[in-house]
Enzyme design. Structure first.
Site, PDB file in Angstrom:
ATOM      1  N   GLU A   1      -6.126   6.955  -0.967  1.00 46.85           N
ATOM      2  CA  GLU A   1      -6.038   5.796  -0.088  1.00 46.85           C
ATOM      3  C   GLU A   1      -6.753   4.593  -0.700  1.00 46.85           C
ATOM      4  O   GLU A   1      -6.258   3.460  -0.632  1.00 46.85           O
ATOM      5  CB  GLU A   1      -6.614   6.118   1.290  1.00 46.85           C
ATOM      6  CG  GLU A   1      -5.813   7.135   2.086  1.00 46.85           C
ATOM      7  CD  GLU A   1      -4.373   6.716   2.323  1.00 46.85           C
ATOM      8  OE1 GLU A   1      -4.122   5.498   2.428  1.00 46.85           O
ATOM      9  OE2 GLU A   1      -3.504   7.595   2.384  1.00 46.85           O
TER      10      GLU A   1
ATOM     11  N   HIS B   1       1.804   4.335  -3.087  1.00 45.56           N
ATOM     12  CA  HIS B   1       1.778   5.799  -3.000  1.00 45.56           C
ATOM     13  C   HIS B   1       2.992   6.403  -3.695  1.00 45.56           C
ATOM     14  O   HIS B   1       2.898   7.425  -4.376  1.00 45.56           O
ATOM     15  CB  HIS B   1       1.777   6.234  -1.532  1.00 45.56           C
ATOM     16  CG  HIS B   1       0.453   6.126  -0.847  1.00 45.56           C
ATOM     17  ND1 HIS B   1      -0.729   6.561  -1.407  1.00 45.56           N
ATOM     18  CD2 HIS B   1       0.118   5.639   0.382  1.00 45.56           C
ATOM     19  CE1 HIS B   1      -1.723   6.350  -0.571  1.00 45.56           C
ATOM     20  NE2 HIS B   1      -1.243   5.788   0.520  1.00 45.56           N
TER      21      HIS B   1
ATOM     22  N   HIS C   1       0.836  -1.204   0.000  1.00 46.81           N
ATOM     23  CA  HIS C   1       0.000   0.000   0.000  1.00 46.81           C
ATOM     24  C   HIS C   1       0.875   1.261   0.000  1.00 46.81           C
ATOM     25  O   HIS C   1       0.667   2.176  -0.806  1.00 46.81           O
ATOM     26  CB  HIS C   1      -0.920  -0.027   1.223  1.00 46.81           C
ATOM     27  CG  HIS C   1      -1.689   1.235   1.456  1.00 46.81           C
ATOM     28  ND1 HIS C   1      -3.020   1.369   1.156  1.00 46.81           N
ATOM     29  CD2 HIS C   1      -1.305   2.431   1.980  1.00 46.81           C
ATOM     30  CE1 HIS C   1      -3.426   2.591   1.478  1.00 46.81           C
ATOM     31  NE2 HIS C   1      -2.400   3.253   1.987  1.00 46.81           N
ATOM     32  N   GLU C   2       1.847   1.303   0.890  1.00 42.81           N
ATOM     33  CA  GLU C   2       2.716   2.483   0.980  1.00 42.81           C
ATOM     34  C   GLU C   2       3.586   2.630  -0.269  1.00 42.81           C
ATOM     35  O   GLU C   2       3.811   3.736  -0.754  1.00 42.81           O
ATOM     36  CB  GLU C   2       3.590   2.402   2.229  1.00 42.81           C
ATOM     37  CG  GLU C   2       2.821   2.432   3.537  1.00 42.81           C
ATOM     38  CD  GLU C   2       1.948   3.664   3.676  1.00 42.81           C
ATOM     39  OE1 GLU C   2       2.317   4.727   3.135  1.00 42.81           O
ATOM     40  OE2 GLU C   2       0.878   3.568   4.310  1.00 42.81           O
TER      41      GLU C   2
END
Length: 304
Positions: A214, A144, A140-141
């Protein structure tokens, strides 16, 4: 270099619109300050220096604020191993790995581009998550960074930071500035009013972008790893554990909510959800549930 993270046209369009609108706001804001303060050189120099500091040193500022430190492979071999695998799978440069000695379970990514990125996790997160769950959070990070929305949020938040600082400066100048003539007081009042309006508008624009990014990161991470259920499990576990962290321990962290895997709120923010940096847990789990069904994966935790 393009990564293997699934691109998100909706995110790209939203980032472009947000930057365009904030750019217009930025130009108008600087023009208003120059007209009010009657010194374009001073305004431009100060704004340029602060913008440069935030853009080039945002990763160091975030790490310092969250007590994070860069760690080597010998210190955290398993953590480095997961980041190595995900970076190779995504075909992108490996970010710098950092750890924050905080019990609050969370993670964030920062940096101006994929070649200068940092992924930081807290010791509370490492202690609570299983390997597959940790992989989901790190994916997930990393998404980004791949989507470049970390840099966009960093740049976008700059205007709000400047406006907020000017509001405080004008406010305290009026209180503690001693005797001033009517013209000076009028200028300070207008500066504070303009700055407050700019802060409010930029605040809302960034929050709207942040909630979408997100969801985009959840989608990209789930599709890259092929295990949306692991990410859903991590979300459920982290959100529940943050609710048990004492409120006083969350206050420092809340300033960086826009960068976190999940916000540092002890309870559901109620009306504040309209100004939240993240979508609700239910929205995120519903999306992961749909992805899980598409991939033919087993049902997510808490889903039938």
């Amino acid at each position: 270099m393009r990564s293997r993270f699934r691109s998100d046209r909706g995110l790209t369009v939203r980032m472009g619109i947000t930057l365009f609108l904030l750019g217009l706001l930025y130009v108008g804001f600087v023009a208003a300050l120059i007209a009010l303060l009657k010194s374009w050189v001073l305004v431009v120099v100060i704004v340029a220096l602060l913008f440069g500091a935030q853009y080039w040193f945002s990763d160091r500022i975030a790490l310092f604020a969250m007590r994070g430190r860069i760690v080597e492979r010998d210190d955290y071999p398993e953590l480095h191993g997961v980041v190595d695998r995900l970076s190779a799978l995504a075909d992108m440069p490996k970010p710098v790995v950092a750890v924050s000695a905080m019990d609050m379970p969370n993670a964030f990514a920062t940096g101006r581009n994929p070649d200068n990125a940092v992924i930081c996790v807290t010791t509370g997160l490492l202690r609570r998550l299983e390997p597959a769950e940790l992989e989901g959070v790190l994916a997930h990070e990393l998404s980004h960074v791949a989507h470049k929305d970390v840099a966009v949020v960093t740049v976008a938040s700059f205007l709000g930071v400047i406006a907020g600082l000017l509001v405080r400066f004008a406010f305290y100048s009026q209180i503690f500035g001693g005797r001033r003539d009517q013209n000076t007081l009028a200028v300070l009042t207008v500066v504070m009013a303009v700055s407050a309006a700019v802060y409010a508008i930029s605040f809302l624009l960034i929050r709207a972008l942040s909630r979408y990014r997100e969801l985009a990161a959840d989608r990209a991470a789930a599709l890259l790893t092929g295990r949306p259920s692991a990410l859903a499990s991590a979300l459920t576990k982290v959100t529940g554990d943050i609710a048990r962290i004492p409120t006083k321990d969350l206050r420092t962290a809340q300033a960086f909510n826009a960068f976190y895997f999940t916000p540092a709120f002890g309870t559901e923010p109620g009306v504040g959800r309209f100004f939240a940096t993240h979508p609700s847990l239910e929205q995120r789990l519903d999306q992961l549930g749909r992805i899980s069904a598409e991939l033919g994966e087993a049902a997510l935790p808490g889903k039938s």
